[in-house]
Each structure stands twice: as structure tokens, then as C-alpha cells.
Design an enzyme around this catalytic site. Structure first.
Site, PDB file in Angstrom:
ATOM      1  N   SER A 223       9.174   1.194 -16.602  1.00 36.77           N
ATOM      2  CA  SER A 223       8.862   0.036 -17.724  1.00 36.77           C
ATOM      3  C   SER A 223       7.773  -0.148 -17.885  1.00 36.77           C
ATOM      4  O   SER A 223       7.313  -0.940 -19.223  1.00 36.77           O
ATOM      5  CB  SER A 223       9.831  -1.101 -17.034  1.00 36.77           C
ATOM      6  OG  SER A 223       9.516  -1.493 -15.770  1.00 36.77           O
ATOM      7  N   ARG A 224       6.585   0.220 -16.895  1.00 34.05           N
ATOM      8  CA  ARG A 224       5.175  -0.562 -17.024  1.00 34.05           C
ATOM      9  C   ARG A 224       4.216   0.715 -16.705  1.00 34.05           C
ATOM     10  O   ARG A 224       4.628   1.630 -16.096  1.00 34.05           O
ATOM     11  CB  ARG A 224       4.873  -1.636 -16.159  1.00 34.05           C
ATOM     12  CG  ARG A 224       5.643  -2.658 -16.570  1.00 34.05           C
ATOM     13  CD  ARG A 224       5.473  -4.087 -15.717  1.00 34.05           C
ATOM     14  NE  ARG A 224       6.091  -4.026 -14.425  1.00 34.05           N
ATOM     15  CZ  ARG A 224       5.460  -4.168 -13.251  1.00 34.05           C
ATOM     16  NH1 ARG A 224       3.930  -4.124 -13.104  1.00 34.05           N
ATOM     17  NH2 ARG A 224       6.186  -4.187 -11.867  1.00 34.05           N
TER      18      ARG A 224
ATOM     19  N   ASP B  92      17.720  -0.616  -8.519  1.00 30.98           N
ATOM     20  CA  ASP B  92      16.781  -0.867  -7.469  1.00 30.98           C
ATOM     21  C   ASP B  92      16.719   0.468  -6.636  1.00 30.98           C
ATOM     22  O   ASP B  92      17.767   0.950  -6.094  1.00 30.98           O
ATOM     23  CB  ASP B  92      17.237  -1.857  -6.510  1.00 30.98           C
ATOM     24  CG  ASP B  92      16.187  -2.169  -5.340  1.00 30.98           C
ATOM     25  OD1 ASP B  92      15.420  -1.340  -5.251  1.00 30.98           O
ATOM     26  OD2 ASP B  92      16.321  -3.243  -4.786  1.00 30.98           O
ATOM     27  N   VAL B  93      15.645   1.127  -6.720  1.00 28.48           N
ATOM     28  CA  VAL B  93      15.595   2.489  -6.178  1.00 28.48           C
ATOM     29  C   VAL B  93      15.819   2.446  -4.445  1.00 28.48           C
ATOM     30  O   VAL B  93      16.157   3.502  -4.152  1.00 28.48           O
ATOM     31  CB  VAL B  93      14.143   3.470  -6.429  1.00 28.48           C
ATOM     32  CG1 VAL B  93      14.180   3.788  -7.722  1.00 28.48           C
ATOM     33  CG2 VAL B  93      13.027   2.632  -5.894  1.00 28.48           C
TER      34      VAL B  93
ATOM     35  N   TYR C  84       1.321   1.439   2.767  1.00 31.28           N
ATOM     36  CA  TYR C  84       1.256   2.367   1.346  1.00 31.28           C
ATOM     37  C   TYR C  84       0.824   3.732   1.637  1.00 31.28           C
ATOM     38  O   TYR C  84       1.496   4.762   0.968  1.00 31.28           O
ATOM     39  CB  TYR C  84       0.361   1.821   0.360  1.00 31.28           C
ATOM     40  CG  TYR C  84       0.359   2.132  -1.025  1.00 31.28           C
ATOM     41  CD1 TYR C  84       1.158   2.070  -1.817  1.00 31.28           C
ATOM     42  CD2 TYR C  84      -0.797   2.959  -1.238  1.00 31.28           C
ATOM     43  CE1 TYR C  84       1.008   2.245  -3.077  1.00 31.28           C
ATOM     44  CE2 TYR C  84      -0.844   3.334  -2.800  1.00 31.28           C
ATOM     45  CZ  TYR C  84       0.042   3.249  -3.671  1.00 31.28           C
ATOM     46  OH  TYR C  84      -0.063   3.695  -4.841  1.00 31.28           O
ATOM     47  N   SER C  85      -0.157   4.068   2.499  1.00 34.56           N
ATOM     48  CA  SER C  85      -0.753   5.334   2.821  1.00 34.56           C
ATOM     49  C   SER C  85       0.411   6.161   3.454  1.00 34.56           C
ATOM     50  O   SER C  85       0.654   7.500   3.157  1.00 34.56           O
ATOM     51  CB  SER C  85      -2.118   5.479   3.553  1.00 34.56           C
ATOM     52  OG  SER C  85      -3.057   4.471   2.815  1.00 34.56           O
ATOM     53  N   ALA C  86       1.120   5.630   4.437  1.00 37.35           N
ATOM     54  CA  ALA C  86       2.006   6.258   5.059  1.00 37.35           C
ATOM     55  C   ALA C  86       3.023   6.865   4.218  1.00 37.35           C
ATOM     56  O   ALA C  86       3.594   7.710   4.330  1.00 37.35           O
ATOM     57  CB  ALA C  86       2.477   5.640   6.280  1.00 37.35           C
TER      58      ALA C  86
ATOM     59  N   LYS D 232       3.118   7.363   1.025  1.00 37.36           N
ATOM     60  CA  LYS D 232       2.477   8.246  -0.229  1.00 37.36           C
ATOM     61  C   LYS D 232       2.135   9.613   0.436  1.00 37.36           C
ATOM     62  O   LYS D 232       2.321  10.688  -0.015  1.00 37.36           O
ATOM     63  CB  LYS D 232       1.362   7.799  -0.938  1.00 37.36           C
ATOM     64  CG  LYS D 232       1.664   6.427  -1.817  1.00 37.36           C
ATOM     65  CD  LYS D 232       2.587   6.892  -2.920  1.00 37.36           C
ATOM     66  CE  LYS D 232       2.555   5.769  -3.812  1.00 37.36           C
ATOM     67  NZ  LYS D 232       3.854   6.048  -4.954  1.00 37.36           N
TER      68      LYS D 232
END
Ligand code: NDP
Length: 242
Positions: free
Chosen positions: A13-14, A62-63, A154-156, A158
Site C-alpha cells: 500500500s505504501r 495481517d501477515v 530488525y537486523s536479526a 532481516k
């Protein structure tokens, strides 16, 4: 005449997801635009998809919700027969130093960015395997390649997505399904809104942030027939950061 390909873009969506949806539409794909709650933005993406010369459908779920993901994928497969292209793009960040990070901050990011991949990809892959055709592109991040202070969660997530990409690529390569990751650096979207742009740009060899369309172009290439021998790879789009 070959049948029009069907693409599903999570978080379409964005930002980067919207640019990917529009790029895929411009090259003739029918696009399912997933999002969680921002319906106005999703409608704008659908309008842009139509303007690009194709068509699409909004697909809110919602994933992190496995049942909802399975039901949504099943509905698309009922309508279209198969999903030819899956772009796992939905993602969030919740930045703070590890010492301040609560388990909720950890879980929220991991369940969206990594478990979300599992929830959506599994039912999609099952069908791709029977059709012996497919493209899966996972949007990871420079943070997952080199780590970023303040982004342990976040790093974990990704980095986990990169591992999952490489492993799944090996599992399903023989069925002509490719699985690749695209790793953006700093891209101008809502996610980077409010960050000190001048300061960040100074750390990027290219001297600027990237644009969503620059990520979408790489994703689109990975979906093309010409990219059929590329699998298990991570393509950085980061202005030279790493
Ligand atoms: P945005 O914040 O602009 O958009 C995020 C998108 O994900 C929205 O469509 C949002 O929908 C959707 N989304 C979030 N949570 C869920 C969920 N649980 N279920 C379904 N959809 C969800 O992000 P960007 O465009 O910047 O980022 C896209 C991807 O690229 C992310 O995976 C991000 O980690 C990655 N990335 C971004 C970088 C950047 O600099 N921008 C750099 C590196 C990687 P809704 O509005 O409805 O919540």
C-alpha cells in the site's frame, strides 16, 4: 497468448511495496495489494496500478496471522489459479538499544518481518511447486547484512530472511522457482521519515537516499524470464553502503 501473470505484494500500500506493485503492473502483471490497515493508501496504490495499464485487487490481512494469510492466499488461488510472483515486502521497525528492548519489541518485529514471510510463502510455494514455475522476492535490508546499532531486532529479522531465502532457493530450484532477496539501504519512505536525512546522506557513498522505484526496478528484473538462472542471491540497493 501467454496468460497474464499474477503477483502478490505484501505491504503493497505504501513506500517500496507501492513502487513494486506499480512496476509489476506496468509490465503487465495483475497485482494483489496486501496491507494491514491503511486502506486509503492501498486505494491510491490500486489507482496507480490501473494508471500503469493493468489491474489489481486489495487484499488486506495481517501477515503475522497465519490463518488469515492462508485464507487470503487460498482466495487468490481460487480466483487466479496460481500466484506467479510473491514479493514479501511487509515490514516494520521498532528501534531502540538492546538494553531497553522489551520482549514485545523483539517479538513484534520478528513476527512481522520473518514469521510473516513463513505465513505467506508456505501456502504460495505449495501451489508454485505443482505448477513448476514461480518467483519469490524477499525484501530484506542492509541492516540484515551488516547489522545496525539500535536495530538488533530488525537486523536479526532481516538476516533471518536472508538465510531463509538462500535455503528455500536450494529446496525448490529444480522446479524452476527462484527465490532471491533484495536488500535496500536507506530509501525515502514513511519508514525513514523523520530520520536526519542530511547526516545519513553523508554516510552513503552515493551521497543521497534511494528511491522506492530504484528498489522496484531490481525486483521487476528478478521477476523477468531473463532472470531465470538467478536464485538464492541477495542484491544490495544501497548507494554503495556495503
Ligand atoms: P513503509 O512503512 O512505507 O510501508 C510498510 C508497508 O508494510 C505498508 O504497506 C504496511 O501496511 C505494511 N505492513 C506493515 N505491517 C504489516 C502487517 N503486519 N501485515 C501486512 N502489512 C503490513 O515501509 P517501506 O516501504 O519503507 O519498507 C518496505 C520494506 O522494505 C520493509 O520490509 C522494510 O523493512 C524494507 N526496507 C526499507 C528500507 C527503507 O529505507 N525504507 C530499507 C531497507 C529495507 P499498513 O500501512 O496497512 O500498515
Amino acid at each position: 497468448m501467454t496468460q497474464q501473470e499474477t503477483a502478490l505484494v505484501t505491504g503493497g500500500s505504501r513506500g517500496i511495496g507501492r513502487a513494486i506493485a506499480v512496476s509489476l503492473a506496468a509490465s503487465g502483471r495483475f497485482v494483489y495489494i496486501n496491507y494491514q490497515s491503511g486502506i486509503d493508501a492501498a486505494k491510491e496504490t490500486l489507482a496507480a496500478v490501473k494508471e500503469a495499464g493493468s489491474d489489481g485487487v486489495l487484499l488486506p490481512f495481517d501477515v503475522t496471522d497465519q490463518k488469515a494469510a492462508e485464507e487470503a492466499v487460498a482466495a487468490v488461488i481460487r480466483e487466479r489459479g496460481v500466484i506467479d510472483i510473491l514479493v514479501n515486502n511487509a515490514g516494520i521497525r521498532d528501534d531502540m538499544l538492546m538494553v531497553w528492548m522489551k520482549s514485545e519489541n523483539w517479538d513484534r518485529v520478528l513476527s512481522t518481518n520473518l514469521t510473516g514471510f513463513y505465513n505467506v510463502t508456505k501456502p504460495v510455494v505449495k501451489k508454485m511447486l505443482s505448477k513448476r514455475k514461480g518467483r519469490i522476492i524477499n525484501i530484506t535490508s542492509t541492516s540484515g547484512q551488516m547489522g545496525q546499532a539500535g536495530q538488533v531486532n530488525y537486523s536479526a529479522s532481516k538476516a533471518g530472511l536472508i538465510g531463509a531465502t538462500m535455503a528455500l532457493a536450494r529446496e525448490i530450484a529444480k522446479r524452476s522457482i527462484t527465490v532471491n532477496a533484495v536488500a535496500p539501504g536507506f530509501i525515502e519512505t514513511d519508514m525513514t521519515d523523520g530520520l536526519p536525512v542530511e547526516q545519513i546522506a553523508g554516510t552513503i557513498p552515493a551521497g543521497r537516499l534511494g528511491k522506492p522505484e530504484e528498489v522496484a526496478a531490481a525486483v521487476n528484473f528478478l521477476c523477468s524470464p531473463e532472470a531465470g538462472y538467478i536464485t538464492g542471491q541477495v542484491i544490495g540497493i544501497n548507494g554503495g553502503i556495503c
